[in-house]
Design a protein around this motif. Sequence first.
Motif, mmCIF file in Angstrom:
data_model
loop_
_atom_site.group_PDB
_atom_site.id
_atom_site.type_symbol
_atom_site.label_atom_id
_atom_site.label_comp_id
_atom_site.label_asym_id
_atom_site.label_seq_id
_atom_site.Cartn_x
_atom_site.Cartn_y
_atom_site.Cartn_z
ATOM 1 N N GLU A 1 8.794 2.716 -8.569
ATOM 2 C CA GLU A 1 8.109 1.603 -9.226
ATOM 3 C C GLU A 1 8.743 0.263 -8.853
ATOM 4 O OE1 GLU A 1 8.431 2.630 -13.306
ATOM 5 O OE2 GLU A 1 6.638 3.885 -13.314
ATOM 6 N N THR A 2 10.063 0.248 -8.788
ATOM 7 C CA THR A 2 10.761 -0.982 -8.442
ATOM 8 C C THR A 2 10.445 -1.404 -7.017
ATOM 9 O OG1 THR A 2 12.546 -0.418 -9.950
ATOM 10 C CG2 THR A 2 13.031 -2.081 -8.289
ATOM 11 N N ARG A 3 10.361 -0.421 -6.121
ATOM 12 C CA ARG A 3 10.007 -0.715 -4.742
ATOM 13 C C ARG A 3 8.674 -1.456 -4.675
ATOM 14 N NH1 ARG A 3 13.287 -0.613 -0.232
ATOM 15 N NH2 ARG A 3 12.136 -0.014 1.623
ATOM 16 N N LEU A 4 7.721 -1.023 -5.496
ATOM 17 C CA LEU A 4 6.418 -1.698 -5.525
ATOM 18 C C LEU A 4 6.553 -3.128 -6.031
ATOM 19 C CD1 LEU A 4 3.323 -1.858 -5.436
ATOM 20 C CD2 LEU A 4 3.304 -0.846 -7.737
ATOM 21 N N GLN A 5 7.251 -3.305 -7.153
ATOM 22 C CA GLN A 5 7.381 -4.647 -7.722
ATOM 23 C C GLN A 5 8.049 -5.614 -6.755
ATOM 24 O OE1 GLN A 5 6.010 -5.715 -10.522
ATOM 25 N NE2 GLN A 5 5.125 -3.679 -10.792
ATOM 26 N N ASP A 6 8.989 -5.111 -5.959
ATOM 27 C CA ASP A 6 9.665 -5.958 -4.979
ATOM 28 C C ASP A 6 8.723 -6.435 -3.884
ATOM 29 O OD1 ASP A 6 12.050 -5.721 -6.316
ATOM 30 O OD2 ASP A 6 12.837 -4.119 -5.029
ATOM 31 N N ARG B 1 0.827 -1.212 0.000
ATOM 32 C CA ARG B 1 0.000 0.000 0.000
ATOM 33 C C ARG B 1 0.859 1.259 0.000
ATOM 34 N NH1 ARG B 1 -2.983 -1.228 4.136
ATOM 35 N NH2 ARG B 1 -1.826 -0.020 5.684
ATOM 36 N N ARG B 2 1.895 1.291 0.833
ATOM 37 C CA ARG B 2 2.783 2.467 0.880
ATOM 38 C C ARG B 2 3.523 2.648 -0.438
ATOM 39 N NH1 ARG B 2 3.801 0.517 6.191
ATOM 40 N NH2 ARG B 2 5.683 -0.558 5.445
ATOM 41 N N ALA B 3 4.021 1.542 -0.992
ATOM 42 C CA ALA B 3 4.748 1.631 -2.263
ATOM 43 C C ALA B 3 3.836 2.121 -3.384
ATOM 44 C CB ALA B 3 5.347 0.276 -2.615
ATOM 45 N N LEU B 4 2.586 1.684 -3.378
ATOM 46 C CA LEU B 4 1.620 2.153 -4.373
ATOM 47 C C LEU B 4 1.402 3.655 -4.265
ATOM 48 C CD1 LEU B 4 -1.124 -0.644 -4.330
ATOM 49 C CD2 LEU B 4 0.123 0.157 -6.343
ATOM 50 N N LEU B 5 1.279 4.147 -3.038
ATOM 51 C CA LEU B 5 1.032 5.575 -2.834
ATOM 52 C C LEU B 5 2.196 6.407 -3.357
ATOM 53 C CD1 LEU B 5 -0.543 7.945 -1.664
ATOM 54 C CD2 LEU B 5 0.567 7.504 0.543
ATOM 55 N N ALA C 1 18.817 4.861 -17.441
ATOM 56 C CA ALA C 1 19.992 3.994 -17.493
ATOM 57 C C ALA C 1 20.822 4.074 -16.219
ATOM 58 C CB ALA C 1 20.854 4.365 -18.696
ATOM 59 N N LEU C 2 20.841 5.259 -15.586
ATOM 60 C CA LEU C 2 21.641 5.431 -14.382
ATOM 61 C C LEU C 2 20.976 4.859 -13.144
ATOM 62 C CD1 LEU C 2 23.052 9.049 -14.880
ATOM 63 C CD2 LEU C 2 24.232 6.865 -15.197
ATOM 64 N N ALA C 3 19.682 4.627 -13.197
ATOM 65 C CA ALA C 3 18.982 4.055 -12.048
ATOM 66 C C ALA C 3 19.518 2.653 -11.779
ATOM 67 C CB ALA C 3 17.481 3.995 -12.319
ATOM 68 N N TYR D 1 10.539 6.548 2.552
ATOM 69 C CA TYR D 1 11.780 5.777 2.440
ATOM 70 C C TYR D 1 12.812 6.133 3.509
ATOM 71 C CZ TYR D 1 10.201 4.303 -2.164
ATOM 72 O OH TYR D 1 9.499 3.765 -3.189
ATOM 73 N N ARG D 2 12.401 6.866 4.533
ATOM 74 C CA ARG D 2 13.387 7.406 5.469
ATOM 75 C C ARG D 2 14.072 6.326 6.302
ATOM 76 N NH1 ARG D 2 8.425 8.267 7.743
ATOM 77 N NH2 ARG D 2 8.097 7.538 9.876
ATOM 78 N N THR D 3 13.446 5.149 6.424
ATOM 79 C CA THR D 3 13.991 4.150 7.336
ATOM 80 C C THR D 3 15.094 3.306 6.738
ATOM 81 O OG1 THR D 3 12.273 2.594 6.676
ATOM 82 C CG2 THR D 3 11.825 3.983 8.576
ATOM 83 N N ARG D 4 15.232 3.326 5.414
ATOM 84 C CA ARG D 4 16.283 2.507 4.808
ATOM 85 C C ARG D 4 16.657 3.063 3.450
ATOM 86 N NH1 ARG D 4 13.568 -3.249 3.726
ATOM 87 N NH2 ARG D 4 12.794 -2.904 5.835
ATOM 88 N N GLY D 5 17.817 2.691 2.944
ATOM 89 C CA GLY D 5 18.219 3.080 1.606
ATOM 90 C C GLY D 5 17.468 2.267 0.592
ATOM 91 N N VAL D 6 17.339 2.809 -0.579
ATOM 92 C CA VAL D 6 16.644 2.142 -1.658
ATOM 93 C C VAL D 6 17.604 1.994 -2.820
ATOM 94 C CG1 VAL D 6 14.702 2.236 -3.248
ATOM 95 C CG2 VAL D 6 14.462 3.201 -0.965
ATOM 96 N N ARG D 7 17.727 0.780 -3.332
ATOM 97 C CA ARG D 7 18.557 0.573 -4.519
ATOM 98 C C ARG D 7 17.639 0.525 -5.730
ATOM 99 N NH1 ARG D 7 23.606 -0.859 -5.560
ATOM 100 N NH2 ARG D 7 24.002 -1.315 -3.376
ATOM 101 N N ALA D 8 17.827 1.458 -6.637
ATOM 102 C CA ALA D 8 16.973 1.503 -7.817
ATOM 103 C C ALA D 8 17.237 0.308 -8.693
ATOM 104 C CB ALA D 8 17.250 2.785 -8.612
ATOM 105 N N GLY D 9 16.206 -0.121 -9.417
ATOM 106 C CA GLY D 9 16.352 -1.221 -10.345
ATOM 107 C C GLY D 9 15.605 -0.922 -11.612
ATOM 108 N N ILE D 10 15.241 -1.954 -12.330
ATOM 109 C CA ILE D 10 14.511 -1.776 -13.571
ATOM 110 C C ILE D 10 13.032 -1.931 -13.282
ATOM 111 C CG2 ILE D 10 14.161 -2.631 -15.904
ATOM 112 C CD1 ILE D 10 16.820 -1.272 -15.399
ATOM 113 N N SER D 11 12.236 -0.927 -13.712
ATOM 114 C CA SER D 11 10.810 -0.976 -13.439
ATOM 115 C C SER D 11 10.149 -2.099 -14.200
ATOM 116 C CB SER D 11 10.158 0.351 -13.847
ATOM 117 O OG SER D 11 8.780 0.261 -13.820
ATOM 118 N N ALA D 12 9.238 -2.796 -13.518
ATOM 119 C CA ALA D 12 8.477 -3.834 -14.188
ATOM 120 C C ALA D 12 7.135 -3.330 -14.643
ATOM 121 C CB ALA D 12 8.305 -5.034 -13.256
ATOM 122 N N THR D 13 6.874 -2.044 -14.482
ATOM 123 C CA THR D 13 5.609 -1.497 -14.917
ATOM 124 C C THR D 13 5.798 -0.772 -16.221
ATOM 125 O OG1 THR D 13 5.924 0.606 -13.799
ATOM 126 C CG2 THR D 13 4.861 -1.168 -12.549
ATOM 127 N N GLY D 14 4.699 -0.527 -16.945
ATOM 128 C CA GLY D 14 4.770 0.284 -18.129
ATOM 129 C C GLY D 14 4.929 1.728 -17.757
#
Length: 401
Positions: free
Chosen positions: A319-324, A212-216, A261-263, A384-397
Amino acid sequence: MRVLAYHASRDLVPLYGAYALLFADHGLSAGEISSLLVLWSLTSFACEVPSGAWADTIDRRRLLVLSSVVLAAAFASWTLRPTYAGFALGFVLWGVSSALESGTFESLLYDELRLRGRTPAYPRLIGRARALALVAVLVADGLAVPLLHVGGYGLLGLASVVAALLHGVLAAILPVRPEARRPTHTDEPRGGRYLAMLGTGLRESARVPAVRRALLVASVLVGLTAYDEYFPLVARDHGVPTASVPVLIAVTTLAQAVGTALAGRTPMSGRALGLTVAAGAVLVSLGAAGGPAIPAAYAGFVPIALGYGLLNNAMIVAETRLQDRISGPARATVTSVLGVGEEATALVVYASVGLGSTLVPVTVAVALVGVPVAAGALVAAAAYRTRGVRAGISATGERRL
């Protein structure tokens, strides 16, 4: 290769970089164009989740073919009937097409890889597909210039119809197994399977806190960048000739490709994510507003391009955070819920620019959108304040230009 070619071909549409100019040159005001964009978003909003559950229930490859045919009909409507009514019909058809395609391709690809025991290859393939799609946008924007010179909007529209139909042909020959095309296997009648997938996806979206949080966060970040639809009008208001506008749109697309590409190359904390979004919003607003700081019309698109690249980088993180976090069987349905959130936010953007353009120039109205984008940055930083986020490749359109 057919999978990559299919994904890229949807963006090989010359009209994408010039349709706002098509509308303006046929007498539509910025407010009327905004109303069309609102209609587009409302259509996608209404069809998004039902079509997502459909993609979790029936043959996904056929759904992709249908999406392409509907998209071709949308461009045909614009070309054959260049009036407000014709443009409105085209946007309704485009909204239906986008909803049918949204999440379907990603789910189809993932299930095919799962059947082959190759799911670790999924991020790499999606990354290549998205990169090729951005290259296709650049090619299409480049083709728009000679097409406009040779045959005007009529030739531009015809080329776009052909491109959409080619996309459908590539969808029809995607090398996927029947089990990936029809992911549900129960004895329930089709209507029962549909309702089961719809319910599963909606429950995961609403009841799993992490999802739910990732969707928001993803909905806010992606939806607030919908003002890219007004970039051609910004260029026009800054005095750029119509035939040169697609070149500037291509510059923003190139920056988008670099940001994408840099994400994933470096970890991004919540604070860094917020600063990235805020910096992107400020740069886009500076370029759109122009003024003494940006004396040349063409130079104004340098900060716009840089800012848009930063915003797209941040969008992929969200977007990647959501897919994960999606763990249930209704991935396409959950992804469609994201699409609903994006459209709801985009509606606010369209309404704001449309109403604002009646009081101030469209360049100023677009620049003011940077205020809610900055607010979205604060939301993302808090999430995202509680942890670092590593960007990846989005699985969404991605929502189109």
